[in-house]
Design a protein around this motif. Structure first.
Motif, short mmCIF file in Angstrom:
data_model
loop_
_atom_site.label_atom_id
_atom_site.label_comp_id
_atom_site.label_asym_id
_atom_site.label_seq_id
_atom_site.Cartn_x
_atom_site.Cartn_y
_atom_site.Cartn_z
N VAL A 302 14.33 -29.33 -6.28
CA VAL A 302 14.96 -29.32 -5.05
C VAL A 302 14.25 -30.32 -3.62
O VAL A 302 15.21 -31.03 -3.13
CB VAL A 302 15.21 -28.26 -5.07
N SER A 303 12.99 -30.46 -3.68
CA SER A 303 12.63 -30.76 -2.53
C SER A 303 12.54 -32.04 -1.99
O SER A 303 12.29 -32.59 -1.49
CB SER A 303 10.49 -29.68 -1.98
N ALA A 304 12.25 -32.62 -3.71
CA ALA A 304 12.89 -34.56 -3.41
C ALA A 304 13.81 -35.26 -2.85
O ALA A 304 13.95 -35.97 -2.89
CB ALA A 304 12.17 -34.57 -4.75
N ILE A 305 14.94 -34.82 -3.26
CA ILE A 305 15.87 -35.11 -2.79
C ILE A 305 16.47 -34.51 -1.39
O ILE A 305 16.21 -33.71 -0.82
CB ILE A 305 17.38 -33.93 -4.23
N GLN A 306 17.08 -35.88 -1.26
CA GLN A 306 17.86 -35.77 0.19
C GLN A 306 18.74 -34.76 0.66
O GLN A 306 19.39 -34.60 0.14
CB GLN A 306 18.63 -37.74 0.73
N PRO A 307 18.88 -33.85 2.45
CA PRO A 307 19.47 -33.18 2.17
C PRO A 307 21.04 -33.18 2.04
O PRO A 307 21.77 -32.48 2.24
CB PRO A 307 19.16 -32.83 3.99
N ALA A 308 21.21 -34.01 2.59
CA ALA A 308 22.46 -35.08 2.96
C ALA A 308 23.16 -35.01 1.14
O ALA A 308 24.50 -34.81 1.05
CB ALA A 308 23.01 -36.97 3.28
N TYR A 309 22.29 -35.23 0.20
CA TYR A 309 22.57 -35.35 -1.32
C TYR A 309 22.47 -33.89 -1.73
O TYR A 309 22.58 -34.01 -2.94
CB TYR A 309 22.27 -36.30 -2.27
N VAL A 310 21.88 -32.84 -1.20
CA VAL A 310 21.13 -31.95 -1.98
C VAL A 310 22.74 -30.90 -2.70
O VAL A 310 22.43 -30.40 -3.69
CB VAL A 310 20.79 -30.96 -1.21
N ASP A 311 23.97 -30.85 -1.66
CA ASP A 311 24.78 -29.67 -3.02
C ASP A 311 25.38 -30.54 -4.09
O ASP A 311 25.76 -30.24 -4.32
CB ASP A 311 25.78 -29.68 -1.09
N ARG A 312 25.58 -31.91 -3.92
CA ARG A 312 25.76 -32.88 -5.34
C ARG A 312 24.91 -32.65 -5.90
O ARG A 312 24.76 -33.07 -6.90
CB ARG A 312 26.01 -34.25 -4.03
N SER A 313 23.78 -32.78 -6.04
CA SER A 313 22.67 -32.56 -7.01
C SER A 313 23.08 -31.47 -7.87
O SER A 313 23.26 -30.75 -7.75
CB SER A 313 20.67 -32.20 -6.74
N VAL A 314 22.87 -31.52 -9.03
CA VAL A 314 22.81 -31.18 -10.31
C VAL A 314 22.21 -30.19 -9.72
O VAL A 314 22.75 -29.00 -10.26
CB VAL A 314 22.58 -31.81 -11.44
N ALA A 315 21.02 -29.81 -9.71
CA ALA A 315 20.15 -28.97 -9.25
C ALA A 315 21.08 -27.37 -9.03
O ALA A 315 20.05 -27.05 -9.08
CB ALA A 315 18.77 -29.33 -9.28
N ARG A 316 20.97 -28.13 -8.21
CA ARG A 316 22.01 -27.19 -6.78
C ARG A 316 23.47 -27.16 -6.45
O ARG A 316 24.40 -25.80 -6.76
CB ARG A 316 22.32 -27.87 -5.58
#
Length: 344
Positions: A302-316
């Motif tokens: 998660v730390s490697a994902i840009q904040p604007a796309y954290v909510d769209r990440s499969v991890a989150r």
């Protein structure tokens, strides 16, 4: 001149005889020397396809491409045996309702209609002539003229039959792109041998006659043939129409062996003469699963994902769990859930 004038008639005849004998002796001596020189010189190597040992219609195997499939490695792509034509599946087209099968039909030989090239261009004719002459030469170089025309008749019958390509060159080199040639010479390397001048001229002459409308009637509607040296499996399911030279000619049983089946008109469009370009099968794509010992890729932290796309990440945003109940969705609004009143 004074000496000749003073000689008697007998003397003149004697002198003429001596001169003639000297000329004959000189010519005989030259012949003897020439013959002796020819016998002493080593014989010239034979040239042309006819120089090799082969029987009519059976090009010897001179293939230099070791990657060519063989009957042992790929029975579906292997070229037919030398001296035979290849098999082809029957058309899936419906048989005309007017056709009536007759027990005596398969025992009757009906000549094929003349081949018509009215719609062919000049280039079509030149290519068709080259392809037909090539097939005649490599399949029946040492056959009589009737045997060469019979091979050509089979090819022209195929051109007008819906089970085969609609061009002369297409029929002659059918399957060469996959080494599954209908005529073995197009796949086995025989074409690397230079044709003899006299043999090629005769094949070209017979090819021209057939393209001009000559019909080898005794062959009938045959679309297959083989030599006496081989016995292909398909000959038992077909009807023999003729035996010419070293070849046995066959046609299909039933409607697909009648003159009516040769119904496809020739429209030209001849491809370039020669075997088709070889088609190489595509290699399957390389995936992680296909590499032995390869580990699956690790999940992106998660730390490697840009904040604007954290909510769209499969991890989150993991996928919702699958439903296990079979109850229908509620028909009550949220504000009425405690009242028990149904939705109107």
């Amino acid at each position: 001149m004074s000496r000749v004038a003073g000689m008697s008639r007998a003397q003149l005849l004697l002198v003429a005889l001596i001169v003639a004998m000297a000329a004959v002796s000189a010519r005989a001596a030259m012949i003897v020397v020439t013959v002796a020189a020819q016998r002493a010189a080593p014989p010239a190597p034979p040239k042309g396809y006819d120089a090799g040992d082969h029987f009519p219609g059976a090009a010897l195997l001179y293939a230099s491409d070791l990657s060519l499939p063989t009957a042992a490695t790929d029975a579906n792509l292997a070229a037919p045996a030398s001296g035979t034509t290849g098999t082809a599946p029957l058309p899936t087209l419906p048989i005309p309702s007017t056709y009536v099968a007759s027990p005596t039909l398969d025992g009757t030989i009906h000549p094929a209609p003349p081949f018509v090239m009215a719609r062919a261009s000049g280039s079509d004719y030149g290519r068709a002539l080259n392809c037909l002459a090539t097939a005649i030469y490599y399949e029946a170089a040492s056959e009589p003229d009737a045997g060469q025309r019979a091979v050509a008749q089979v090819i022209l019958n195929r051109v007008r039959h819906p089970a085969f390509p609609g061009t002369v060159c297409g029929v002659v080199y059918q399957g060469s792109e996959k080494a599954g040639c209908q005529f073995s010479f197009a796949c086995d390397g025989a074409m690397a041998r230079v044709p003899s001048r006299t043999g090629w001229a005769r094949a070209l002459h017979n090819a021209g006659l057939m393209l001009a409308g000559t019909v080898e009637g005794q062959v009938g509607t045959a679309t297959h043939y083989h030599t006496y040296a081989v016995t292909p499996r398909w000959n038992r399911q077909m009807v023999m129409t003729a035996v010419i030279g070293a070849h046995f000619f066959h046609r299909w049983q039933g409607y697909w062996g009648t003159p009516a089946s040769l119904s496809v008109p020739y429209r030209g469009g001849e491809p370039l003469p020669g075997p088709h370009a070889r088609i190489t099968p595509l290699a399957p794509p390389v995936t992680i699963a296909s590499v032995p010992g390869a580990a699956p890729p690790a999940a992106t932290p998660v730390s490697a994902i840009q904040p604007a796309y954290v909510d769209r990440s499969v991890a989150r945003a993991p996928a919702p769990p699958a439903r296990t109940d079979t109850l229908p969705d509620s028909q009550i609004l949220d504000k009425w859930k405690d009242s028990g009143k149904p939705l109107r």
